[in-house]
Design an enzyme around this catalytic site. Structure first.
Site, PDB file in Angstrom:
ATOM      1  N   SER A  81      -4.625   6.367  -4.941  1.00 60.94           N
ATOM      2  CA  SER A  81      -4.957   7.685  -4.386  1.00 60.94           C
ATOM      3  C   SER A  81      -5.437   8.631  -5.492  1.00 60.94           C
ATOM      4  CB  SER A  81      -3.734   8.277  -3.684  1.00 60.94           C
ATOM      5  OG  SER A  81      -2.691   8.466  -4.623  1.00 60.94           O
TER       6      SER A  81
ATOM      7  N   HIS B 128       2.812   1.961 -15.886  1.00 66.23           N
ATOM      8  CA  HIS B 128       4.060   2.551 -15.390  1.00 66.23           C
ATOM      9  C   HIS B 128       5.257   1.612 -15.489  1.00 66.23           C
ATOM     10  CE1 HIS B 128       1.457   5.522 -12.820  1.00 66.23           C
ATOM     11  NE2 HIS B 128       1.543   5.875 -14.081  1.00 66.23           N
TER      12      HIS B 128
ATOM     13  N   GLN C  71      -1.430   0.533 -12.433  1.00 68.26           N
ATOM     14  CA  GLN C  71      -0.316   1.477 -12.274  1.00 68.26           C
ATOM     15  C   GLN C  71       0.861   0.772 -11.618  1.00 68.26           C
ATOM     16  OE1 GLN C  71      -1.978   5.510 -10.735  1.00 68.26           O
ATOM     17  NE2 GLN C  71      -3.536   3.988 -10.302  1.00 68.26           N
ATOM     18  N   ASN C  72       0.631  -0.458 -11.181  1.00 72.81           N
ATOM     19  CA  ASN C  72       1.670  -1.152 -10.414  1.00 72.81           C
ATOM     20  C   ASN C  72       2.727  -1.755 -11.324  1.00 72.81           C
ATOM     21  OD1 ASN C  72       0.115  -0.487  -8.273  1.00 72.81           O
ATOM     22  ND2 ASN C  72      -0.778  -2.518  -7.988  1.00 72.81           N
ATOM     23  N   VAL C  73       3.931  -1.818 -10.773  1.00 73.14           N
ATOM     24  CA  VAL C  73       5.023  -2.405 -11.543  1.00 73.14           C
ATOM     25  C   VAL C  73       5.301  -3.840 -11.089  1.00 73.14           C
ATOM     26  CG1 VAL C  73       6.034  -0.176 -12.122  1.00 73.14           C
ATOM     27  CG2 VAL C  73       6.776  -1.320 -10.029  1.00 73.14           C
TER      28      VAL C  73
ATOM     29  N   GLY D 117      -7.612   0.729  -4.852  1.00 71.83           N
ATOM     30  CA  GLY D 117      -6.357   1.031  -4.162  1.00 71.83           C
ATOM     31  C   GLY D 117      -5.442   2.020  -4.854  1.00 71.83           C
TER      32      GLY D 117
HETATM   33  P1  OAD Z   1      -0.633   5.638  -3.603  1.00 70.79           P
HETATM   34  O1  OAD Z   1       0.352   5.240  -2.560  1.00 70.79           O
HETATM   35  O2  OAD Z   1      -0.643   7.053  -4.031  1.00 70.79           O
HETATM   36  O3  OAD Z   1      -2.105   5.299  -3.094  1.00 70.79           O
HETATM   37  C1  OAD Z   1      -2.375   4.050  -2.518  1.00 70.79           C
HETATM   38  C2  OAD Z   1      -3.858   3.943  -2.238  1.00 70.79           C
HETATM   39  O4  OAD Z   1      -4.076   2.647  -1.730  1.00 70.79           O
HETATM   40  C3  OAD Z   1      -4.390   4.955  -1.207  1.00 70.79           C
HETATM   41  O5  OAD Z   1      -5.582   5.545  -1.699  1.00 70.79           O
HETATM   42  C4  OAD Z   1      -4.676   4.046   0.011  1.00 70.79           C
HETATM   43  O6  OAD Z   1      -5.795   4.518   0.777  1.00 70.79           O
HETATM   44  C5  OAD Z   1      -4.969   2.726  -0.645  1.00 70.79           C
HETATM   45  N1  OAD Z   1      -4.752   1.536   0.194  1.00 70.79           N
HETATM   46  C6  OAD Z   1      -3.887   1.342   1.206  1.00 70.79           C
HETATM   47  N2  OAD Z   1      -4.018   0.100   1.710  1.00 70.79           N
HETATM   48  C7  OAD Z   1      -4.993  -0.515   0.987  1.00 70.79           C
HETATM   49  C8  OAD Z   1      -5.598  -1.809   1.007  1.00 70.79           C
HETATM   50  N3  OAD Z   1      -5.225  -2.752   1.872  1.00 70.79           N
HETATM   51  N4  OAD Z   1      -6.563  -2.068   0.103  1.00 70.79           N
HETATM   52  C9  OAD Z   1      -6.961  -1.116  -0.800  1.00 70.79           C
HETATM   53  N5  OAD Z   1      -6.434   0.107  -0.861  1.00 70.79           N
HETATM   54  C10 OAD Z   1      -5.464   0.411   0.023  1.00 70.79           C
HETATM   55  O7  OAD Z   1      -0.428   4.650  -4.841  1.00 70.79           O
HETATM   56  P2  OAD Z   1      -0.903   4.797  -6.341  1.00 70.79           P
HETATM   57  O8  OAD Z   1      -2.176   5.577  -6.422  1.00 70.79           O
HETATM   58  O9  OAD Z   1      -0.853   3.458  -6.955  1.00 70.79           O
HETATM   59  O10 OAD Z   1       4.277   5.636  -9.957  1.00 70.79           O
HETATM   60  O11 OAD Z   1       0.264   5.665  -6.927  1.00 70.79           O
HETATM   61  C11 OAD Z   1       0.279   5.981  -8.282  1.00 70.79           C
HETATM   62  C12 OAD Z   1       1.705   6.053  -8.790  1.00 70.79           C
HETATM   63  O12 OAD Z   1       2.466   6.917  -7.964  1.00 70.79           O
HETATM   64  C13 OAD Z   1       2.445   4.743  -8.742  1.00 70.79           C
HETATM   65  O13 OAD Z   1       2.206   3.954  -9.873  1.00 70.79           O
HETATM   66  C14 OAD Z   1       3.880   5.166  -8.657  1.00 70.79           C
HETATM   67  C15 OAD Z   1       3.722   6.266  -7.644  1.00 70.79           C
HETATM   68  O14 OAD Z   1       4.701   7.209  -7.570  1.00 70.79           O
HETATM   69  C16 OAD Z   1       5.570   5.547 -10.319  1.00 70.79           C
HETATM   70  O15 OAD Z   1       6.455   5.152  -9.596  1.00 70.79           O
HETATM   71  C17 OAD Z   1       5.806   5.987 -11.729  1.00 70.79           C
END
Ligand code: OAD
Length: 232
Positions: free
Chosen positions: A174, A106, A88-90, A172
Site C-alpha cells: 500500500s 522489517h 517488507q514481508n517477514v 503488493g
Molecule cells: P498493506 O496491507 O498495507 O498493503 C497490502 C497491499 O497489497 C495493498 O495495496 C493491497 O491492494 C495489495 N494486495 C492485496 N491482495 C493482493 C494480491 N493478491 N496481489 C497483489 N497485491 C495485493 O501491506 P504492506 O504495504 O506490505 O510492517 O505493509 C507495510 C508494512 O506495514 C508491513 O511490512 C508491516 C505493516 O504494518 C510491520 O509490521 C513492521
C-alpha cells in the site's frame, strides 16, 4: 553484456495468494489487532505474552503455507536478469521459492533476537517463542521484527539497491509505511517502474510508472514474460 538489474520491492500483497493476510485491506490484520498493542516497543514493555502470541500465530501459519506464482515468477526472472528483492514481508516465501537475493527490511518471523543485544539473532526451532526463552546473556528473546518506532537499519542498503536498478518493480504494497515507501524516490530518473497491485492505490505521480492492476500471481507472471521477451 552485463545482466540488467531488476530491483523488486514487495509487500504483504505478494504473499496474499499464499493465504497470508495483508495488513490494511478489508479483513486485514490491522482490523483484528491494534498496531499499538502488538507491534511497538511499548507493547513489548506492557504485555510480552500478547506480543509473543501474536507473532507465534503468524509463525505457526507460515509453516502451513507455500510460495505462490508471484514468488516463483521472480525466481524464473533470475535466468535472464540480476534480480534483487527488497521485501517488507517477514515471511520466508521468497527464499522458499528459490530467490537468491532477498533483503528483509522489517525482520524475519523465523528468527528471534535478544531483547538486550540486537546483534544476538538466532533461528527459532519450530513456531513457538515462549516467555522464559532466553538469549546467551540471560535476557528474554523477542521476535526479530522491526516494530513501529524502531529504526529500519536496512534502509541505506535498500536505497543504494534502488538507485542501482535498471528496472524497478513494486508488488503488493500500500506504500503507506515509511521509510520503505520512500525507496522509489531513489530510483534513477528514466528507469521503468512497474507497480502490480489490484487495489485502488493513490501513489501520486511517479515518473515512468506503469500500473498493472492485477493480483500478484497473474500480474507478476505477465510482467516477467514481457521482460524476458524484451530481453531476447
Ligand atoms: P498493506 O496491507 O498495507 O498493503 C497490502 C497491499 O497489497 C495493498 O495495496 C493491497 O491492494 C495489495 N494486495 C492485496 N491482495 C493482493 C494480491 N493478491 N496481489 C497483489 N497485491 C495485493 O501491506 P504492506 O504495504 O506490505 O510492517 O505493509 C507495510 C508494512 O506495514 C508491513 O511490512 C508491516 C505493516 O504494518 C510491520 O509490521 C513492521
Amino acid at each position: 553484456m552485463p545482466e540488467k538489474r531488476v530491483v523488486v520491492l514487495t509487500g504483504a500483497g505478494v504473499s496474499a495468494e499464499s493465504g497470508i493476510k495483508t495488513f490494511r485491506d478489508s479483513g486485514g490484520l490491522w482490523e483484528d489487532y491494534d498496531i499499538m498493542d502488538v507491534a511497538t516497543p511499548e507493547a513489548w514493555e506492557r504485555n510480552q505474552e500478547l506480543v509473543l502470541d501474536f507473532y507465534n500465530q503468524r509463525r505457526k501459519q507460515l509453516y502451513e503455507v507455500e510460495p505462490n506464482d508471484a514468488h516463483y515468477a521472480l525466481v524464473d526472472l533470475e535466468k535472464d536478469f540480476d534480480v534483487q528483492i527488497i521485501t517488507q514481508n517477514v515471511d520466508d516465501l521468497h527464499e522458499r521459492a528459490g530467490s537468491s537475493n532477498v533483503m528483509h527490511l522489517h525482520g524475519e518471523l523465523k528468527k528471534v533476537r535478544s531483547s538486550v543485544d540486537e546483534r544476538l539473532v538466532y533461528d527459532l526451532d519450530g513456531w513457538e517463542l515462549k516467555p522464559g526463552d532466553r538469549c546467551e546473556k540471560g535476557a528474554q528473546l523477542r521476535p526479530h521484527i522491526v516494530w513501529f518506532g524502531e529504526p529500519v537499519d536496512m534502509i541505506p542498503a535498500a536505497a543504494e539497491l534502488s538507485n542501482s536498478a535498471d528496472i524497478y518493480v513494486i508488488i503488493g504494497t500500500s506504500l503507506n509505511v515509511y521509510p520503505a515507501a520512500g525507496l522509489v524516490s531513489y530510483v534513477r530518473p528514466g528507469t521503468p517502474i512497474y507497480l502490480i497491485d489490484p487495489g485502488e492505490l493513490s501513489v501520486g505521480h511517479i515518473p515512468g510508472l506503469t500500473f498493472i492492476r492485477e493480483k500478484a500471481g497473474t500480474g507478476t507472471k505477465k510482467l516477467v514474460s514481457e521482460l524476458k521477451k524484451d530481453h531476447t
